[in-house]
Design a protein around this motif. Structure first.
Motif, short mmCIF file in Angstrom:
data_model
loop_
_atom_site.label_atom_id
_atom_site.label_comp_id
_atom_site.label_asym_id
_atom_site.label_seq_id
_atom_site.Cartn_x
_atom_site.Cartn_y
_atom_site.Cartn_z
N ALA A 114 41.17 38.07 39.11
CA ALA A 114 41.08 38.66 38.10
C ALA A 114 41.35 40.02 37.77
O ALA A 114 41.64 39.94 36.06
CB ALA A 114 39.25 38.38 37.61
N VAL A 115 41.16 40.73 38.34
CA VAL A 115 41.47 42.13 38.09
C VAL A 115 42.93 41.80 37.13
O VAL A 115 43.01 43.02 36.14
CB VAL A 115 41.08 43.15 39.72
N GLN A 116 43.65 41.65 38.47
CA GLN A 116 44.92 42.11 37.76
C GLN A 116 45.84 41.03 36.92
O GLN A 116 47.10 40.56 37.05
CB GLN A 116 46.09 42.46 38.37
N THR A 147 38.96 36.88 46.59
CA THR A 147 39.44 35.94 45.11
C THR A 147 38.56 37.16 44.02
O THR A 147 39.05 36.81 43.00
CB THR A 147 38.16 34.80 45.96
N GLY A 148 37.47 37.86 45.02
CA GLY A 148 37.08 39.04 43.57
C GLY A 148 38.20 39.24 42.78
O GLY A 148 37.65 40.22 42.35
N ALA A 149 39.42 39.86 43.56
CA ALA A 149 40.30 40.95 42.86
C ALA A 149 41.84 39.90 42.19
O ALA A 149 41.65 40.64 41.26
CB ALA A 149 40.90 41.53 44.03
N VAL A 204 35.97 49.83 44.54
CA VAL A 204 35.32 48.77 45.42
C VAL A 204 36.41 47.45 45.95
O VAL A 204 37.57 48.55 45.82
CB VAL A 204 34.98 48.06 44.11
N LEU A 205 36.29 47.26 47.56
CA LEU A 205 37.45 47.06 48.25
C LEU A 205 37.21 45.58 48.33
O LEU A 205 36.52 45.46 48.66
CB LEU A 205 37.28 47.81 48.87
N GLY A 206 38.68 45.45 48.24
CA GLY A 206 38.60 43.31 48.57
C GLY A 206 39.69 43.97 50.09
O GLY A 206 38.67 43.66 50.85
C1 LIG Z 1 52.60 40.32 50.49
C2 LIG Z 1 52.29 40.19 49.03
C3 LIG Z 1 52.50 39.58 47.38
C4 LIG Z 1 51.56 39.63 46.71
N1 LIG Z 1 52.11 38.61 45.90
C5 LIG Z 1 51.86 38.88 44.17
C6 LIG Z 1 51.61 37.80 43.71
O1 LIG Z 1 52.53 36.81 43.65
N2 LIG Z 1 50.89 37.72 42.72
C7 LIG Z 1 50.28 39.03 42.11
O2 LIG Z 1 49.75 38.46 40.82
N3 LIG Z 1 49.63 39.62 43.20
C8 LIG Z 1 50.17 39.65 45.28
N4 LIG Z 1 50.25 40.60 45.06
C9 LIG Z 1 49.04 41.67 44.63
C10 LIG Z 1 47.58 41.30 45.51
O3 LIG Z 1 47.55 40.20 46.90
C11 LIG Z 1 46.71 40.92 44.69
O4 LIG Z 1 46.49 41.83 43.49
C12 LIG Z 1 45.07 40.53 44.97
O5 LIG Z 1 43.92 39.71 43.70
C13 LIG Z 1 44.49 41.98 45.64
O6 LIG Z 1 43.44 41.27 46.20
P1 LIG Z 1 42.37 41.86 47.18
O7 LIG Z 1 41.41 41.91 47.87
O8 LIG Z 1 43.44 42.62 48.04
O9 LIG Z 1 42.08 44.10 46.33
P2 LIG Z 1 42.40 44.85 46.93
O10 LIG Z 1 44.02 45.37 46.73
O11 LIG Z 1 40.77 45.52 47.50
O12 LIG Z 1 41.77 45.75 45.08
C14 LIG Z 1 42.59 46.05 44.34
C15 LIG Z 1 42.05 45.76 42.96
O13 LIG Z 1 40.74 44.93 42.59
C16 LIG Z 1 39.73 45.61 42.30
N5 LIG Z 1 38.82 45.01 43.44
C17 LIG Z 1 38.67 44.30 44.66
N6 LIG Z 1 38.06 43.48 44.61
C18 LIG Z 1 36.92 43.59 43.34
C19 LIG Z 1 35.98 42.87 43.24
N7 LIG Z 1 35.24 42.43 43.74
N8 LIG Z 1 35.27 43.26 42.04
C20 LIG Z 1 35.93 44.52 41.36
N9 LIG Z 1 36.97 44.79 41.47
C21 LIG Z 1 37.49 45.21 42.45
C22 LIG Z 1 40.36 47.52 43.57
O14 LIG Z 1 38.74 48.32 43.19
C23 LIG Z 1 41.28 47.98 43.34
O15 LIG Z 1 41.22 48.37 41.96
C24 LIG Z 1 50.81 40.37 46.64
C25 LIG Z 1 50.35 41.23 47.74
C26 LIG Z 1 51.09 41.41 48.61
C27 LIG Z 1 51.09 42.21 49.67
#
Ligand SMILES: Cc1cc2nc3c(=O)[nH]c(=O)nc-3n(C[C@H](O)[C@H](O)[C@H](O)COP(=O)(O)OP(=O)(O)OC[C@H]3O[C@@H](n4cnc5c(N)ncnc54)[C@H](O)[C@@H]3O)c2cc1C
Length: 400
Positions: free
Chosen positions: A149-151, A145-147, A50-52
């Motif tokens: 909650a993940v971390q 937004t879907g991600a 699953v990619l966000g």
């Molecule tokens: C410049 C920068 C700054 C950042 N700052 C922070 C920060 O301050 N705090 C912080 O906590 N994080 C930070 N991050 C990390 C990141 O932005 C967050 O974790 C964000 O929520 C990830 O979202 P994404 O949609 O890109 O997830 P992705 O990278 O696409 O996916 C991350 C994980 O979540 C899973 N996932 C994604 N979407 C879903 C869905 N709909 N359902 C189930 N699983 C899903 C994926 O399978 C994968 O395992 C930062 C990243 C960058 C590049």
């Protein structure tokens, strides 16, 4: 019929700007299509991802040998704080829609339900524009937004767990749509069931947050506190602007830079008192000039000491002389070393993990600390990860 693409490059879909192609790729706009995507994968024996927004992952140079499900449903809508019936495709409004009239429950409490494909920072902007407090410190975090909650996304003293009411999910185990409450997500620091014991089970389709019309300022984080010296009651707009400016001083926002990154590559260390004492001994031996600073994370004024002490990885990396450490196309950010930069935009995943191995080895030798990594590692085999120095627990996490 699901639109499926073959051999879609993942590099432009990640903020690291690294990685090979997905063997198959499905863009999911209507959540009702999610079960069909998993059926498609199962019929062909394909692994799924699953990619966000791809902002918390490093994809291998070989790419992902399976089906990538890109969750791209849209909409932000007012919501009651009790679960809604899952009727996909109805009830959502575009982020540009007029101010909602029907809000959550209780005085000052407002619920918003956000489809997973919405960019997270657009949601924060929406909340600030509608005078809703609770997520302003989470400004300028990339991804969808879907991600969140993940971390249990967190920054500058706010975490999503503090405002999240529930998430609507597709559950692969029961093949059904469900709503999970905040408690059921089991949030801790950078963790939830979605990246631990139930990894790969759920696809998050919407997230409902409880925000407040009553100001709830959180200015406790040192940089933010300093910014607002002399202005103890900043507005929501001022706080969002400050967070954006503070973040921009520290690392490049990937969408606006040739440099790629995935945010913090190394998690902060949460240590028991006993573990802290071991680290202290290593500092006495190897880094005596940095001991004073280490002891600030276990202030002698705290009694009783908390059961865990948080040691920032930025401090540890800097203490080990690794700020700005570079190998080829990859570098630890000179201003915030927990961020690994694809400096030229041409780095490979192999270069990143080779640098990470060297960094973690140095840190281990000098401080005894094992720095855990934060982003998901996609498409690597267990043998490859072992070669890059990952331990058994980490390999289990990344190959689950
Ligand atoms: C410049 C920068 C700054 C950042 N700052 C922070 C920060 O301050 N705090 C912080 O906590 N994080 C930070 N991050 C990390 C990141 O932005 C967050 O974790 C964000 O929520 C990830 O979202 P994404 O949609 O890109 O997830 P992705 O990278 O696409 O996916 C991350 C994980 O979540 C899973 N996932 C994604 N979407 C879903 C869905 N709909 N359902 C189930 N699983 C899903 C994926 O399978 C994968 O395992 C930062 C990243 C960058 C590049």
């Amino acid at each position: 019929m699901l639109p499926i693409e073959q051999n879609r490059s993942l590099k432009p879909l990640t903020t690291f700007k690294i990685g090979g192609a997905a063997r198959e790729f499905a863009e999911i706009v209507d959540p009702a299509d999610v079960p069909a995507a998993f059926d498609y994968a199962e019929e062909r024996g394909l692994a799924t991802l699953v990619l966000g927004g791809g902002s918390n992952m490093l994809v291998s140079d070989r790419g992902f040998d399976g089906l990538v499900i890109h969750v791209s449903n849209r909409g932000i809508a007012p919501s009651p704080l009790t679960p809604l019936p899952t009727t996909w495709g109805e009830g959502y409004k575009n982020s540009n829609s007029p101010r909602p009239t029907q809000w959550g429950e209780g005085p000052g409490v407002r619920g918003i339900r956000i489809a997973s494909g919405e960019m997270w920072d657009d949601v924060v902007k929406f909340a600030v524009e509608h005078e809703l407090w609770g997520i302003e410190n989470l400004s300028r975090i990339p991804g969808r937004t879907g991600a969140v909650a993940v971390q249990n996304v967190g920054a500058y003293g706010q975490e999503i767990k503090d405002v999240l009411v529930n998430v609507e999910v597709f559950d692969r185990k029961t093949n059904s749509f469900q709503t999970l409450t905040n408690e059921e997500c089991e949030f801790t620091y950078r963790k939830s069931i979605f990246n631990t014991r139930e990894k790969n089970r759920y696809v998050i389709l919407s997230t409902t947050l409880q925000l407040s019309t009553v100001p709830k300022r959180n200015l406790s984080y040192p940089d933010v506190k300093k910014w607002f010296e002399g202005n103890p009651e900043p507005s929501l707009e001022e706080i969002r602007a400050a967070i954006k400016a503070i973040r921009d001083r520290k690392f490049p926002f990937p969408a606006e830079s040739i440099e790629g990154n995935a945010g913090s590559f190394f998690k902060n260390s949460l240590l028991t008192i006993e573990q802290f004492e071991n680290v202290k001994r290593q500092f006495e031996r190897n880094l005596p000039e940095r001991l004073d600073r280490l002891l600030r994370y276990a202030p002698s004024t705290l009694y009783p000491l908390p059961s865990t002490l948080k040691i920032p990885s930025a401090f540890v990396l800097e203490a080990c002389g690794l700020k700005g450490f570079r190998r080829g196309n990859v570098q630890l950010n000179p201003t915030q070393p927990v961020v690994v930069l694809n400096v030229t935009g041409n780095a490979t995943a192999d270069e990143v993990l080779t640098l990470v191995r060297e960094v973690r080895t140095t840190v281990q030798e000098k401080t005894g600390l094992h720095l855990y990594t934060e982003p998901e590692l996609i498409g690597f085999t267990a043998d490859e990860l072992r070669g890059y120095g990952f331990n058994r627990e980490e390999i289990r996490r990344y190959t689950a």
